[in-house]
Motif scaffolding. Structure first.
Motif, mmCIF file in Angstrom:
data_model
loop_
_atom_site.group_PDB
_atom_site.id
_atom_site.type_symbol
_atom_site.label_atom_id
_atom_site.label_comp_id
_atom_site.label_asym_id
_atom_site.label_seq_id
_atom_site.Cartn_x
_atom_site.Cartn_y
_atom_site.Cartn_z
ATOM 1 N N PHE A 56 -15.578 -12.889 -13.033
ATOM 2 C CA PHE A 56 -14.656 -13.241 -11.720
ATOM 3 C C PHE A 56 -14.783 -12.478 -10.506
ATOM 4 N N SER A 57 -14.279 -13.090 -9.450
ATOM 5 C CA SER A 57 -14.405 -12.389 -8.141
ATOM 6 C C SER A 57 -13.226 -11.987 -7.799
ATOM 7 N N LEU A 58 -13.183 -10.851 -7.053
ATOM 8 C CA LEU A 58 -12.016 -10.130 -6.565
ATOM 9 C C LEU A 58 -11.558 -10.449 -5.365
ATOM 10 N N ASP A 59 -12.350 -11.323 -4.760
ATOM 11 C CA ASP A 59 -12.065 -11.654 -3.043
ATOM 12 C C ASP A 59 -10.509 -12.312 -2.914
ATOM 13 N N SER A 60 -10.175 -13.255 -3.781
ATOM 14 C CA SER A 60 -9.133 -13.823 -3.492
ATOM 15 C C SER A 60 -7.931 -12.678 -3.762
ATOM 16 N N VAL A 61 -7.878 -11.917 -4.635
ATOM 17 C CA VAL A 61 -7.087 -10.725 -5.116
ATOM 18 C C VAL A 61 -6.816 -9.962 -3.945
ATOM 19 N N LEU A 62 -8.142 -9.397 -3.371
ATOM 20 C CA LEU A 62 -8.336 -8.353 -2.215
ATOM 21 C C LEU A 62 -7.623 -9.003 -1.050
ATOM 22 N N ARG A 63 -7.942 -10.134 -0.899
ATOM 23 C CA ARG A 63 -7.311 -10.887 0.414
ATOM 24 C C ARG A 63 -5.808 -10.987 0.421
ATOM 25 N N PHE A 64 -5.090 -11.218 -0.820
ATOM 26 C CA PHE A 64 -3.669 -11.199 -1.182
ATOM 27 C C PHE A 64 -3.155 -9.853 -0.992
ATOM 28 N N ARG A 65 -3.830 -8.953 -1.704
ATOM 29 C CA ARG A 65 -3.314 -7.514 -1.415
ATOM 30 C C ARG A 65 -3.386 -6.798 0.032
ATOM 31 N N LYS A 66 -4.541 -7.181 0.612
ATOM 32 C CA LYS A 66 -4.620 -6.947 2.188
ATOM 33 C C LYS A 66 -3.599 -7.573 2.986
ATOM 34 N N ARG A 67 -3.405 -8.682 2.660
ATOM 35 C CA ARG A 67 -1.957 -9.438 3.246
ATOM 36 C C ARG A 67 -0.617 -8.619 2.846
ATOM 37 N N GLN A 68 -0.334 -8.267 1.818
ATOM 38 C CA GLN A 68 0.745 -7.533 1.368
ATOM 39 C C GLN A 68 0.817 -6.143 2.000
ATOM 40 N N GLU A 69 -0.274 -5.555 2.431
ATOM 41 C CA GLU A 69 -0.755 -4.196 2.978
ATOM 42 C C GLU A 69 -0.097 -4.449 4.538
ATOM 43 N N ASP A 70 -0.653 -5.344 5.019
ATOM 44 C CA ASP A 70 -0.441 -5.849 6.262
ATOM 45 C C ASP A 70 0.995 -5.780 6.724
ATOM 46 N N LEU A 71 1.781 -6.609 5.633
ATOM 47 C CA LEU A 71 3.052 -6.875 5.747
ATOM 48 C C LEU A 71 3.953 -5.712 5.468
ATOM 49 N N ALA A 72 3.562 -4.915 4.681
ATOM 50 C CA ALA A 72 4.345 -3.554 4.584
ATOM 51 C C ALA A 72 3.995 -2.727 5.577
ATOM 52 N N ARG A 73 2.896 -2.710 6.311
ATOM 53 C CA ARG A 73 2.621 -1.913 7.664
ATOM 54 C C ARG A 73 3.489 -2.354 8.912
ATOM 55 N N GLN A 74 3.601 -3.791 8.685
ATOM 56 C CA GLN A 74 4.645 -4.236 9.904
ATOM 57 C C GLN A 74 5.949 -3.962 9.812
ATOM 58 N N GLN A 75 6.636 -4.099 8.491
ATOM 59 C CA GLN A 75 7.787 -3.726 8.022
ATOM 60 C C GLN A 75 8.159 -2.156 8.282
ATOM 61 N N PHE A 76 7.114 -1.341 7.887
ATOM 62 C CA PHE A 76 7.310 0.058 8.164
ATOM 63 C C PHE A 76 7.361 0.405 9.561
ATOM 64 N N THR A 77 6.648 -0.165 10.156
ATOM 65 C CA THR A 77 6.591 0.018 11.883
ATOM 66 C C THR A 77 7.796 -0.321 12.305
ATOM 67 N N ARG A 78 8.439 -1.635 12.095
ATOM 68 C CA ARG A 78 9.686 -2.049 12.580
ATOM 69 C C ARG A 78 10.853 -1.107 12.122
ATOM 70 N N LYS A 79 10.751 -0.514 10.839
ATOM 71 C CA LYS A 79 11.931 0.274 10.626
ATOM 72 C C LYS A 79 11.729 1.716 11.219
ATOM 73 N N ARG A 80 10.448 2.162 11.552
ATOM 74 C CA ARG A 80 10.263 3.205 12.289
ATOM 75 C C ARG A 80 10.709 3.405 13.528
ATOM 76 N N LEU A 81 10.379 2.050 14.286
ATOM 77 C CA LEU A 81 11.029 2.002 15.558
ATOM 78 C C LEU A 81 12.348 1.965 15.741
ATOM 79 N N ALA A 82 12.995 1.282 14.786
ATOM 80 C CA ALA A 82 14.674 1.010 14.536
ATOM 81 C C ALA A 82 15.029 2.662 14.678
#
Length: 148
Positions: free
Chosen positions: A6-32
Motif C-alpha cells: 500500500f501507499s503511505l501518501d494519503s496517510v502522510l498528507r492527512f498527518r501533515k494537515r494535522q501537523e499544520d493545524l496543530a501548528r496554527q493552534q499553537f501559534t494562536r495560543k502562544r500569541l494569546a
C-alpha cells in the motif's frame, strides 16, 4: 508477495494537515499568551504609576476624599493584576498543551516519513532483485540458444 502492498501518501498528507493545524493552534495560543503578558505588564505599569502619584501627592498634601479614591483605585488595580495573572497562567498552560500536541504530531509525521522512505527503499531493492533475476533468466535462455 511484493513488499509494497500500500501507499503511505494519503496517510502522510492527512498527518501533515494535522501537523499544520496543530501548528496554527499553537501559534494562536502562544500569541494569546503574549498578549496576556503584555496586558499584565501594562496593568503593572499603571499600578506603579498610581502608587508613585499617590506618594508624590502625600508629600505635597492630599485631601481625604482624594486619598479614598486613590485607595479604591489601588485596590481595583491590584484585583485587575491578580485577574490578569490568572488569565496569563491559563493561557500559558493552554499554549504548552498545544505545543506538546504539535510535537506529537510532528513526531508522528516524521515517523511515517521515515517509514515511507524505508518502504520505498525496500520496494526498490525488491524491483532490482526481480529485474536482476529476469535478466539472468534471459541471459541463460539466450546462452542456451547460441550453444544449440
Amino acid at each position: 508477495m511484493s513488499p509494497k502492498p500500500f501507499s503511505l501518501d494519503s496517510v502522510l498528507r492527512f498527518r501533515k494537515r494535522q501537523e499544520d493545524l496543530a501548528r496554527q493552534q499553537f501559534t494562536r495560543k502562544r500569541l494569546a499568551a503574549d498578549k496576556a503578558t503584555e496586558n499584565l505588564l501594562k496593568a503593572e505599569i499603571t499600578f506603579k504609576t498610581l502608587i508613585d502619584s499617590l506618594e508624590e501627592k502625600q508629600i505635597h498634601g492630599i485631601s481625604i476624599d482624594e486619598l479614598s479614591r486613590y485607595a479604591e483605585r489601588i485596590q481595583f488595580e491590584q484585583a485587575q493584576i491578580k485577574e490578569l495573572q490568572n488569565i496569563l497562567i491559563r493561557k500559558q498552560k493552554a499554549a504548552q498543551q498545544k505545543r506538546l500536541k504539535l510535537l506529537e504530531k510532528m513526531k508522528e509525521h516524521k515517523t511515517l516519513t521515515t517509514l515511507k522512505a524505508q518502504q520505498n527503499k525496500t520496494w526498490t531493492e525488491y524491483v532490482d532483485k526481480k529485474e536482476a533475476a529476469m535478466l539472468d533468466e534471459i541471459s541463460i535462455l539466450h546462452h542456451g540458444r547460441t550453444i544449440n
